[in-house]
Design an enzyme around this catalytic site. Structure first.
Site, PDB file in Angstrom:
ATOM      1  CE1 TYR A   2       2.890  12.465   5.399  1.00 57.44           C
ATOM      2  CE2 TYR A   2       1.727  12.846   7.453  1.00 57.44           C
ATOM      3  CZ  TYR A   2       1.634  11.635   6.248  1.00 57.44           C
ATOM      4  OH  TYR A   2       1.741  10.370   6.290  1.00 57.44           O
ATOM      5  CG  HIS A  60       4.548   7.872   9.193  1.00 62.06           C
ATOM      6  ND1 HIS A  60       4.720   9.000   8.225  1.00 62.06           N
ATOM      7  CD2 HIS A  60       4.148   6.414   7.956  1.00 62.06           C
ATOM      8  CE1 HIS A  60       4.162   8.722   7.409  1.00 62.06           C
ATOM      9  NE2 HIS A  60       3.477   7.715   6.783  1.00 62.06           N
ATOM     10  CG  LEU A 148     -11.874   8.934  -1.507  1.00 61.99           C
ATOM     11  CD1 LEU A 148     -11.930  10.679  -1.982  1.00 61.99           C
ATOM     12  CD2 LEU A 148     -13.267   8.459  -1.910  1.00 61.99           C
TER      13      LEU A 148
END
Length: 231
Positions: A2, A60, A148
Site C-alpha cells: 500500500y 496478505h 461498506l
C-alpha cells in the site's frame, strides 16, 4: 504494497500519542511469501515505518503454495517470539488454508503460536459464514475489511429502511451489522464527516428482524477472492 508504512510511522511519531495507544498493522505482501522472504519483509517494514514493533502482521493472501505459506507463518512466529510483532494472523485464507495452517501449528506443539486475527472482506452481501464460524469457534478475532462494500450497496432498499428506523445512514447500518456479527469492522474514508459518522454506531442496536433482513444469501466480493482462487 500500500506504500503507506513510512507515512503511518511518521504520523504516529508526530502525533504526540503514546505508541501503546496506537494499533499499527502491516502485511506480508504476495511477493514475499516463504520463510526467508517473509523474514526480509518484516525487517524491511520495520525500517520503513521506523518502528521497533508492529501490533499485528497479517499474511496478505494464501499465495505461493503450501510450503511458502507455512514458511511465512514460521517467520511470523519467530518475529513474534523476538518482540518484533505482538499479534499475527492471516487475510483472505479459505477454510482449507486455515485447516492446513492449524495442522501445521498443532504439529509444532507449543512452538507454533496461534492465529490471533483473520481478516476478510465482510458485509451483508458477503458474510462468509463458513470462514467466520471457523475463526470464531477458535476465539480468533475476525476483522472485516471493506465493510461498506466499497460503497456499491448504499442504494439497497433494506439499508435505507433499517436506517430510517434508527435515524442512521446505510453505512452506519452496515458497520453495526458487522459489530453484531462479532467482527471488527475497518471502514475507510478520507472525509472527516464520514469518519466521524462511521464511529457513531454504538448508540443503537439492530434487532433480530433487522439482522434477518440483512441475511441476503449473496456471495458478491467487490474485489478479489483469494479464499477460493488458490490451492
Amino acid at each position: 504494497m500500500y506504500r503507506n508504512e513510512k507515512a503511518c510511522g511518521r504520523a504516529i511519531k508526530n502525533s504526540g500519542l503514546d505508541r501503546s495507544s496506537v494499533f499499527f498493522t502491516t502485511k506480508i505482501p504476495p511477493g514475499s511469501m516463504g520463510y526467508e522472504r517473509t523474514k526480509r519483509a518484516i525487517e524491511s517494514s520495520l525500517r520503513e515505518a521506523e518502528q521497533e514493533y508492529f501490533d499485528l502482521i497479517l499474511i496478505h493472501a494464501p499465495y505461493g503454495g503450501k510450503q511458502a505459506r507455512l514458511g511465512s507463518w514460521d517467520a511470523l512466529v519467530e518475529a513474534q517470539q523476538s518482540g518484533k510483532v505482538r499479534s499475527i494472523g492471516v487475510s483472505n485464507y479459505g477454510v482449507h488454508h486455515l485447516d492446513e495452517l492449524e495442522a501445521h501449528i498443532t504439529s509444532k506443539g507449543g512452538s507454533g503460536s496461534k492465529i490471533d486475527v483473520g481478516q476478510y472482506e465482510l458485509h451483508p452481501w458477503l458474510d462468509r459464514t463458513d470462514i467466520a464460524e471457523w475463526l470464531q469457534k477458535r476465539n480468533i478475532v475476525v476483522e472485516a475489511y471493506s465493510p461498506l462494500a466499497h460503497g456499491t450497496r448504499m442504494h439497497e432498499r433494506v439499508l435505507h429502511d433499517i436506517g430510517k428506523k434508527y435515524g442512521k445512514s446505510p453505512a452506519q447500518v452496515m458497520i453495526r451489522w458487522g459489530l453484531q456479527r462479532g467482527f471488527v469492522p475497518l471502514p475507510k474514508s478520507v472525509t472527516s464527516a464520514r469518519i466521524k459518522e462511521n464511529a457513531e454506531v454504538f448508540d443503537f442496536q439492530l434487532d433480530d428482524e433487522d439482522m434477518k433482513a440483512l441475511k441476503t444469501g449473496e456471495y458478491s466480493p467487490t474485489d478479489w477472492d483469494p479464499t477460493v482462487d488458490f490451492d
